[in-house]
Scaffold this motif. Structure first.
Motif, PDB file in Angstrom:
ATOM      1  N   ASN A 174       4.934   4.558  -4.074  1.00 55.51           N
ATOM      2  CA  ASN A 174       5.249   5.760  -4.821  1.00 55.51           C
ATOM      3  C   ASN A 174       6.558   5.351  -5.876  1.00 55.51           C
ATOM      4  O   ASN A 174       7.636   5.414  -5.391  1.00 55.51           O
ATOM      5  N   THR A 196      -4.078   1.805  -2.809  1.00 53.58           N
ATOM      6  CA  THR A 196      -3.427   3.270  -3.104  1.00 53.58           C
ATOM      7  C   THR A 196      -1.934   3.098  -3.773  1.00 53.58           C
ATOM      8  O   THR A 196      -0.956   2.428  -3.171  1.00 53.58           O
ATOM      9  N   GLU A 248       0.841  -1.050  -0.005  1.00 49.70           N
ATOM     10  CA  GLU A 248      -0.112   0.036  -0.223  1.00 49.70           C
ATOM     11  C   GLU A 248       0.883   1.365   0.112  1.00 49.70           C
ATOM     12  O   GLU A 248       1.869   1.281   0.712  1.00 49.70           O
ATOM     13  N   ARG A 249       0.389   2.312  -0.610  1.00 48.99           N
ATOM     14  CA  ARG A 249       0.943   3.627  -0.719  1.00 48.99           C
ATOM     15  C   ARG A 249       2.433   3.760  -1.307  1.00 48.99           C
ATOM     16  O   ARG A 249       3.141   4.434  -0.911  1.00 48.99           O
TER      17      ARG A 249
END
Length: 115
Positions: free
Chosen positions: A9, A38, A6-7
């Motif tokens: 980048n 995400t 998750e999350r």
């Protein structure tokens, strides 16, 4: 690459698909797992250079269609060899972007945030 966290980048990811695969190649260069909610990817590119067989990969990138999954400037490139990549990406079930092959060296899903 398979992303399951998750999350995430990721910025400026480049991947060459394996050169010496056969016709049964079914993988992708950048895959965000369906359970991820995400994720952000910027400047994600997948390259083909199949040297042994006329392989056409179905997609360069794959990710679920979710509001908090953002992919910016996705693209595929045909470097050399045989075959190519059929679509730049699959966003959920939607197929986006043109094919790359010896006749067309570069394809973009979109410029900027497309989803």
């Amino acid at each position: 690459m398979v992303w399951k966290g998750e999350r995430g980048n990721v910025s400026f990811f480049q991947c060459e698909l394996p050169y010496d695969v056969n016709y049964e190649f079914s993988h992708t260069g950048y895959h965000v797992h369906a359970d991820v909610e995400t994720h952000t990817g910027r400047g994600v590119g997948v390259y083909s250079n199949f040297t042994c067989f006329e392989v056409v990969a179905k997609k360069g990138l794959s990710f679920p269609s979710k509001d908090k999954i953002k992919i910016e400037n996705p693209f595929t490139v045909f470097l050399n060899g045989d075959g190519g990549i059929e679509n730049v990406l699959h966003e959920g079930e939607e197929k986006i972007g043109d094919a790359v092959s010896a006749a067309r060296k570069l394809a973009r899903g979109w410029i900027g945030l497309g989803n």
